[in-house]
Design a protein around this motif. Sequence first.
Motif, PDB file in Angstrom:
ATOM      1  N   ALA A  37       0.739  -1.040   0.380  1.00 51.89           N
ATOM      2  CA  ALA A  37       0.083   0.105  -0.167  1.00 51.89           C
ATOM      3  C   ALA A  37       0.801   1.383  -0.253  1.00 51.89           C
ATOM      4  N   ILE A  38       2.150   1.042   0.643  1.00 55.65           N
ATOM      5  CA  ILE A  38       2.672   2.492   0.984  1.00 55.65           C
ATOM      6  C   ILE A  38       3.453   2.786  -0.625  1.00 55.65           C
ATOM      7  N   GLU A  39       3.753   1.657  -1.407  1.00 53.48           N
ATOM      8  CA  GLU A  39       4.454   1.714  -2.541  1.00 53.48           C
ATOM      9  C   GLU A  39       3.505   2.532  -3.555  1.00 53.48           C
ATOM     10  N   ASP A  40       1.936   1.595  -3.370  1.00 54.77           N
ATOM     11  CA  ASP A  40       1.144   2.204  -4.569  1.00 54.77           C
ATOM     12  C   ASP A  40       0.557   3.805  -3.646  1.00 54.77           C
ATOM     13  N   TYR A  41       0.622   4.262  -2.062  1.00 52.42           N
ATOM     14  CA  TYR A  41       1.033   5.686  -2.603  1.00 52.42           C
ATOM     15  C   TYR A  41       1.829   5.989  -2.839  1.00 52.42           C
ATOM     16  N   THR A  42       3.365   6.083  -2.273  1.00 53.01           N
ATOM     17  CA  THR A  42       4.050   6.771  -3.207  1.00 53.01           C
ATOM     18  C   THR A  42       4.066   7.120  -4.444  1.00 53.01           C
ATOM     19  N   SER A  43       3.204   5.715  -5.554  1.00 53.05           N
ATOM     20  CA  SER A  43       3.235   6.100  -6.707  1.00 53.05           C
ATOM     21  C   SER A  43       2.446   7.160  -7.155  1.00 53.05           C
ATOM     22  N   VAL A  44       1.511   7.471  -6.453  1.00 49.60           N
ATOM     23  CA  VAL A  44       0.307   8.408  -6.202  1.00 49.60           C
ATOM     24  C   VAL A  44       0.826   9.919  -5.920  1.00 49.60           C
ATOM     25  N   ILE A  45       1.480  10.418  -5.051  1.00 52.32           N
ATOM     26  CA  ILE A  45       2.044  11.390  -5.251  1.00 52.32           C
ATOM     27  C   ILE A  45       3.228  11.790  -5.477  1.00 52.32           C
ATOM     28  N   GLY A  46       4.040  10.285  -6.432  1.00 52.61           N
ATOM     29  CA  GLY A  46       5.086  11.057  -7.978  1.00 52.61           C
ATOM     30  C   GLY A  46       3.911  11.464  -8.558  1.00 52.61           C
ATOM     31  N   LEU A  47       3.207  11.160  -9.392  1.00 53.33           N
ATOM     32  CA  LEU A  47       1.918  11.834  -9.713  1.00 53.33           C
ATOM     33  C   LEU A  47       1.824  12.610  -9.835  1.00 53.33           C
TER      34      LEU A  47
END
Length: 186
Positions: A37-47
């Motif tokens: 989940a953290i990895e995907d939330y980090t991807s969201v924030i990157g975008l």
Amino acid sequence: YKAAIEQYSAALAMSKSAETYFARAQAYFALNDHPKAIEDYTSVIGLDNKNMQAYHERARSRFRTGDNEGAITDFSEALKLKPDYELSYLRRGIVYRSIAKYNEADADFSESIRLMPDKLDAYYHRGMTRLALQQNDQAIADFDKALQIDPENILSFAGRGAVYVALKQYGEAVKDCSYGVERDPT
């Protein structure tokens, strides 16, 4: 959730989108797979680094993995983006309380209450924080307010009972603790 994760993963293989990463992160969160989940939330924030909800939700996952400082940082980022989001104050206060930063916790719970005056959880957690700070009268007032909101709230009875024990008012403590045991003997 596993089927949803497969569908989100297939969609992400074709096109990276903050919305799809966020949806998959929520599915991982529901499965208690917080590292993913953290990895995907980090991807969201990157975008989309203005996505307040991604910071808030990543903070929740970080807290559940024991990354308290990371959780505090993310809740703080969420609050920079949306300063009136009472839930980020409440949850950051819970993190502060868990690491014995009671003054910071008290301030966050107070802000949560200011923004949403009938929020039972904020009164309960502020009461527990004030008990830790030995601000017993204020803790009792918070538990009393929580019990006005929900007269059956067992945790608030237990918290107020703990304050009465600290004050050596054992009769009152027994009343509050007995109430909770009668309703939930576990």
